[in-house]
Design an enzyme around this catalytic site. Structure first.
Site, short mmCIF file in Angstrom:
data_model
loop_
_atom_site.label_atom_id
_atom_site.label_comp_id
_atom_site.label_asym_id
_atom_site.label_seq_id
_atom_site.Cartn_x
_atom_site.Cartn_y
_atom_site.Cartn_z
N GLN A 14 0.94 -1.07 0.05
CA GLN A 14 -0.04 0.05 -0.02
C GLN A 14 0.83 1.38 -0.30
O GLN A 14 0.45 2.09 -0.61
CB GLN A 14 -1.00 -0.02 1.38
CG GLN A 14 -2.08 -0.73 1.24
CD GLN A 14 -3.28 0.02 2.01
OE1 GLN A 14 -4.04 0.61 1.41
NE2 GLN A 14 -3.00 -0.40 3.28
N ILE A 15 1.88 1.33 1.04
CA ILE A 15 2.65 2.73 0.98
C ILE A 15 3.52 2.70 -0.21
O ILE A 15 3.67 3.66 -0.82
CB ILE A 15 3.51 2.49 2.30
CG1 ILE A 15 2.54 2.58 3.52
CG2 ILE A 15 4.21 3.82 2.27
CD1 ILE A 15 3.46 2.70 4.78
N GLY A 88 7.94 -4.82 5.35
CA GLY A 88 8.04 -5.52 6.46
C GLY A 88 6.75 -6.31 6.92
O GLY A 88 5.79 -6.26 6.04
N ARG A 97 2.98 -3.59 18.53
CA ARG A 97 4.14 -3.68 17.93
C ARG A 97 4.91 -4.63 18.08
O ARG A 97 5.65 -5.14 17.18
CB ARG A 97 4.75 -2.25 18.03
CG ARG A 97 3.84 -1.16 17.73
CD ARG A 97 4.36 0.21 18.29
NE ARG A 97 5.70 0.27 18.16
CZ ARG A 97 6.05 0.78 16.89
NH1 ARG A 97 5.37 1.33 15.96
NH2 ARG A 97 7.50 1.09 16.57
N ASN A 130 7.25 -0.75 10.60
CA ASN A 130 7.28 -0.99 12.20
C ASN A 130 7.72 -2.32 12.72
O ASN A 130 7.55 -3.31 11.88
CB ASN A 130 5.83 -0.81 12.56
CG ASN A 130 5.40 0.59 12.58
OD1 ASN A 130 6.35 1.71 13.04
ND2 ASN A 130 4.21 0.85 12.06
N ASP A 158 4.23 11.20 12.35
CA ASP A 158 3.59 11.92 13.31
C ASP A 158 3.72 13.56 13.62
O ASP A 158 3.03 14.09 13.99
CB ASP A 158 4.56 11.26 14.63
CG ASP A 158 4.52 9.74 14.41
OD1 ASP A 158 3.52 8.97 14.57
OD2 ASP A 158 5.88 9.05 14.28
N ARG A 161 0.89 14.91 11.51
CA ARG A 161 -0.06 14.60 12.35
C ARG A 161 -0.18 15.84 13.21
O ARG A 161 -1.28 16.23 13.51
CB ARG A 161 -0.10 13.34 12.91
CG ARG A 161 -0.54 12.24 12.05
CD ARG A 161 -0.22 10.78 12.54
NE ARG A 161 -0.63 9.67 11.85
CZ ARG A 161 -0.25 8.64 11.91
NH1 ARG A 161 0.54 8.01 13.10
NH2 ARG A 161 -0.49 7.39 11.06
N HIS A 186 8.21 5.93 17.35
CA HIS A 186 7.20 5.83 16.50
C HIS A 186 6.15 4.85 17.02
O HIS A 186 6.02 3.49 16.42
CB HIS A 186 7.46 5.64 15.16
CG HIS A 186 6.47 5.46 14.14
ND1 HIS A 186 5.46 6.68 13.89
CD2 HIS A 186 5.97 4.49 13.33
CE1 HIS A 186 4.50 6.25 13.25
NE2 HIS A 186 4.69 5.08 12.63
N SER A 237 -2.19 3.41 7.44
CA SER A 237 -2.10 4.50 7.03
C SER A 237 -1.07 4.33 5.68
O SER A 237 -0.04 3.58 5.76
CB SER A 237 -1.04 5.55 7.94
OG SER A 237 -2.03 5.56 8.88
#
Length: 326
Positions: A14-15, A88, A97, A130, A158, A161, A186, A237
């Site tokens: 996706q990213i 990942g 996480r 992550n 972040d 945001r 993060h 995200s």
């Protein structure tokens, strides 16, 4: 102008799918800088990667001077100038996480040798997958010949945001907000610090006039935004993460664009009492392609406590990651 070679791992995810066209449009390196994209995927995603390549061809981006698509990390890393480590094991709804720690640190241990051996000596790396800080720490540990300042992780998402929340609260454009800081990991322990930030040149606290909000709901909204997006989209995200990767690299490589400082996960030199060698998010200033940690900021007692909470989590993550690799 010679093209810059940019690696995206997990390029069919996706990213990666959101990031590739942003880079090809000049959002990372500017509107005049040609690029060659190096796209890496795992073998089960090779067919999906072919589809990404078809779309990149079909979009006919003027700045895109070539694509290297492969499932071989050594081929993908060959002569790259910038490396965006997106790939990942994905975090899914309800997962902490630490649940994905052992899978991801082994991935980053193995890719470390490829980037060290085959990338340009001047390569600049940003880890997004992550746990980003700890994956970057593992990358640094297992690529010991690389300059430690070449390895960073993404906390710009972040940071952005924070900018978005403050701008929305104050009813101003995002460009009016500056000087916010993400300290630490993060993760949900990160410390979003507005004490050094401004809105239209005035201190954020003075403009917002609501310390209870800034110390409470604002902090928790930023800390838990990733989980909120997963709950809403059933996916993590992607668009915002890709855009933030472009911001992170552009301010590092191209320039600060008038910003006071930016948040970057970087290797600690001991500043602000953070363990040397740990990958921790600090306020940074970038010049001539080099970042430096902003020094001398006044840190109040509340901030010190919150910075230490996220520091402790990173130390625990580091120890857990190393135990996973033993």
């Amino acid at each position: 102008m010679d093209p810059v070679r940019v690696l995206i791992t997990g390029a069919a995810g996706q990213i990666g799918y959101a990031l590739a066209p942003m880079i090809a449009r000049g959002l990372m390196l500017g509107p005049k800088q040609p690029v060659i994209l190096h796209l890496l995927e795992i073998p089960p995603a090779a067919t999906a990667l072919e589809g990404v390549c078809m779309e990149l061809t079909d979009a006919a981006f003027p700045l895109l001077h070539g694509v290297v698509a492969t499932t071989d990390p050594d081929v993908a890393c060959k002569d790259v100038d910038i490396a965006c480590f997106i790939g990942g094991f994905p975090r899914k709804a309800g997962m902490e996480r630490k649940d994905v720690m052992s899978k991801n640190v082994s991935i980053y241990k193995s890719v470390a040798s490829s980037i060290e051996a085959h990338a340009k000596s001047t390569v600049k790396c940003v880890v997004v997958a992550n746990p980003a800080n700890t994956n970057a720490y593992i990358l640094k540990k297992y690529a010991p010949k690389m300059d430690k300042k070449a390895i960073t992780c993404l906390t710009r998402l972040d940071h952005n945001r924070m900018v978005g929340q403050v701008a929305e609260k104050c009813g101003v454009p995002n460009t009016e907000v500056d000087g916010v800081i993400v300290w630490g990991n993060h993760s949900s322990t990160q410390y979003p610090d507005v004490n050094h930030g401004t809105v239209g040149g005035k201190p954020i606290r003075e403009v917002v006039k609501d310390d209870a909000y800034l110390n409470g709901d604002f902090v928790s909204t930023v800390q838990k935004r990733g989980a909120a997006i997963i709950a809403a989209r059933k996916l993590s995200s992607a668009l915002s993460a890709a855009s933030s990767v472009c911001d992170h690299i552009r301010n590092w490589v191209v320039g600060m664009e008038g910003k006071k400082f930016v948040s970057m996960g970087v290797v600690s030199d001991g500043s602000y009492g953070i363990t040397e060698g740990l990958v921790y998010s600090f306020p940074c200033h970038c010049k001539n392609g080099e970042w430096s940690i902003v020094q001398g900021l006044d840190i109040d007692a509340r901030s010190k406590e919150l910075m230490e909470t996220t520091h402790k989590e990173l130390l625990e993550e580091r120890d857990l990651a190393l135990s996973c690799l033993e």
